[in-house]
Design an enzyme around this catalytic site. Structure first.
Site, PDB file in Angstrom:
ATOM      1  N   LYS A   9       2.787   2.229   2.371  1.00  0.00           N
ATOM      2  CA  LYS A   9       2.670   2.868   3.687  1.00  0.00           C
ATOM      3  C   LYS A   9       3.775   2.307   4.574  1.00  0.00           C
ATOM      4  O   LYS A   9       4.030   1.112   4.569  1.00  0.00           O
ATOM      5  CB  LYS A   9       1.325   2.508   4.327  1.00  0.00           C
ATOM      6  CG  LYS A   9       0.182   3.461   3.998  1.00  0.00           C
ATOM      7  CD  LYS A   9      -1.024   3.178   4.900  1.00  0.00           C
ATOM      8  CE  LYS A   9      -1.868   4.410   5.059  1.00  0.00           C
ATOM      9  NZ  LYS A   9      -3.030   4.225   5.942  1.00  0.00           N
ATOM     10  N   LYS A  32       0.833  -1.217   0.000  1.00  0.00           N
ATOM     11  CA  LYS A  32       0.000   0.000   0.000  1.00  0.00           C
ATOM     12  C   LYS A  32       0.861   1.258   0.000  1.00  0.00           C
ATOM     13  O   LYS A  32       0.373   2.364   0.144  1.00  0.00           O
ATOM     14  CB  LYS A  32      -0.907   0.029   1.236  1.00  0.00           C
ATOM     15  CG  LYS A  32      -1.987  -1.020   1.275  1.00  0.00           C
ATOM     16  CD  LYS A  32      -3.057  -0.678   2.311  1.00  0.00           C
ATOM     17  CE  LYS A  32      -2.559  -0.732   3.719  1.00  0.00           C
ATOM     18  NZ  LYS A  32      -3.648  -0.481   4.699  1.00  0.00           N
TER      19      LYS A  32
HETATM   20  N1  C2G Z   1     -10.403   6.684   9.435  1.00  0.00           N
HETATM   21  C1  C2G Z   1     -11.407   7.566   9.811  1.00  0.00           C
HETATM   22  N2  C2G Z   1     -11.084   8.820  10.167  1.00  0.00           N
HETATM   23  C2  C2G Z   1      -9.795   9.240  10.168  1.00  0.00           C
HETATM   24  C3  C2G Z   1      -8.757   8.344   9.801  1.00  0.00           C
HETATM   25  C4  C2G Z   1      -9.086   7.052   9.431  1.00  0.00           C
HETATM   26  O1  C2G Z   1     -12.601   7.198   9.816  1.00  0.00           O
HETATM   27  N3  C2G Z   1      -9.498  10.535  10.529  1.00  0.00           N
HETATM   28  C5  C2G Z   1     -10.773   5.316   9.040  1.00  0.00           C
HETATM   29  C6  C2G Z   1     -10.379   4.997   7.600  1.00  0.00           C
HETATM   30  O2  C2G Z   1     -11.364   5.470   6.698  1.00  0.00           O
HETATM   31  C7  C2G Z   1     -10.309   3.468   7.637  1.00  0.00           C
HETATM   32  C8  C2G Z   1      -9.841   3.185   9.078  1.00  0.00           C
HETATM   33  O3  C2G Z   1     -10.084   4.385   9.832  1.00  0.00           O
HETATM   34  O4  C2G Z   1     -11.613   2.910   7.454  1.00  0.00           O
HETATM   35  C9  C2G Z   1      -8.368   2.830   9.133  1.00  0.00           C
HETATM   36  O5  C2G Z   1      -7.643   3.876   8.514  1.00  0.00           O
HETATM   37  P1  C2G Z   1      -6.118   3.572   8.075  1.00  0.00           P
HETATM   38  O6  C2G Z   1      -5.404   2.962   9.207  1.00  0.00           O
HETATM   39  O7  C2G Z   1      -5.589   4.804   7.427  1.00  0.00           O
HETATM   40  O8  C2G Z   1      -6.325   2.424   7.023  1.00  0.00           O
HETATM   41  P2  C2G Z   1      -6.173   2.494   5.415  1.00  0.00           P
HETATM   42  O9  C2G Z   1      -4.804   2.878   5.046  1.00  0.00           O
HETATM   43  O10 C2G Z   1      -7.322   3.271   4.918  1.00  0.00           O
HETATM   44  O11 C2G Z   1      -6.283   0.931   5.075  1.00  0.00           O
HETATM   45  O12 C2G Z   1      -7.845  -2.786   2.640  1.00  0.00           O
HETATM   46  C10 C2G Z   1      -8.145  -1.518   3.127  1.00  0.00           C
HETATM   47  C11 C2G Z   1      -6.960  -0.872   3.779  1.00  0.00           C
HETATM   48  O13 C2G Z   1      -6.247  -1.743   4.630  1.00  0.00           O
HETATM   49  C12 C2G Z   1      -7.435   0.350   4.575  1.00  0.00           C
END
Ligand code: C2G
Length: 146
Positions: free
Chosen positions: A46, A44
């Site tokens: 990341k 990803k």
């Molecule tokens: N999230 C949120 N509000 C934020 C930050 C994150 O609602 N201010 C939500 C994201 O939308 C996601 C979850 O928290 O649903 C986890 O966010 P991340 O850890 O950034 O995950 P991400 O990189 O979006 O990975 O297969 C899907 C991926 O693994 C999702």
């Protein structure tokens, strides 16, 4: 028992993550979190501050979370939904319409919850000016108001 599944990296856990998990749990009775492995994070593009084991342990300590499983590929989701008899997959609204989740609508409900504004892991890293440790010693950034 209504089973909910969500996916994410959940690095440097913050209230945006917690709010997502709380609202996801409110949609059912049992919440499964598939947390990205370090290897999947590199897919990803990341780089998380905490490794997979630490992020898994932190999620397991959250009252809304019932089970934490690894997310190590984009295409495990249909299998996850079937294996864990998932009723609803929940993601934050930044994922709205994403094919990785839209394709699950043939197997379960898919719900996108409003993303929490004003907080993100990358914002935390930026504002803390996190520097790499030198000789194993964390460098505390100079206070900005100095
Ligand atoms: N999230 C949120 N509000 C934020 C930050 C994150 O609602 N201010 C939500 C994201 O939308 C996601 C979850 O928290 O649903 C986890 O966010 P991340 O850890 O950034 O995950 P991400 O990189 O979006 O990975 O297969 C899907 C991926 O693994 C999702």
């Amino acid at each position: 028992m209504k089973r909910i599944l969500t996916y994410g990296t959940f690095d440097l856990l913050h209230y945006g993550h917690i709010r997502l998990l709380k609202r996801a749990k409110e949609l059912g009775d049992y919440l499964i979190v598939a947390v990205s492995t370090d290897e999947f994070n590199s897919i990803k593009q990341k780089k998380s501050y905490h490794n997979y084991e630490t992020r898994k342990k932190m999620l397991e300590a959250i009252r809304y979370v019932d089970l934490v499983i690894p997310e190590d590929s984009w295409d495990q989701k249909i299998n996850d939904v079937e294996t864990y008899h998932v009723d609803t997959v929940v993601m934050g609204s930044d994922w709205t319409g994403n094919e990785n989740f839209e394709k699950l609508k043939d197997y379960c409900d898919v719900v996108y919850l409003e993303r929490t504004e004003g907080i993100s892991t990358s914002q935390i890293k930026r504002e803390l000016g996190l520097q790499k440790p030198i000789n194993g010693v964390d460098q505390i950034p100079e206070p900005k108001n100095k």
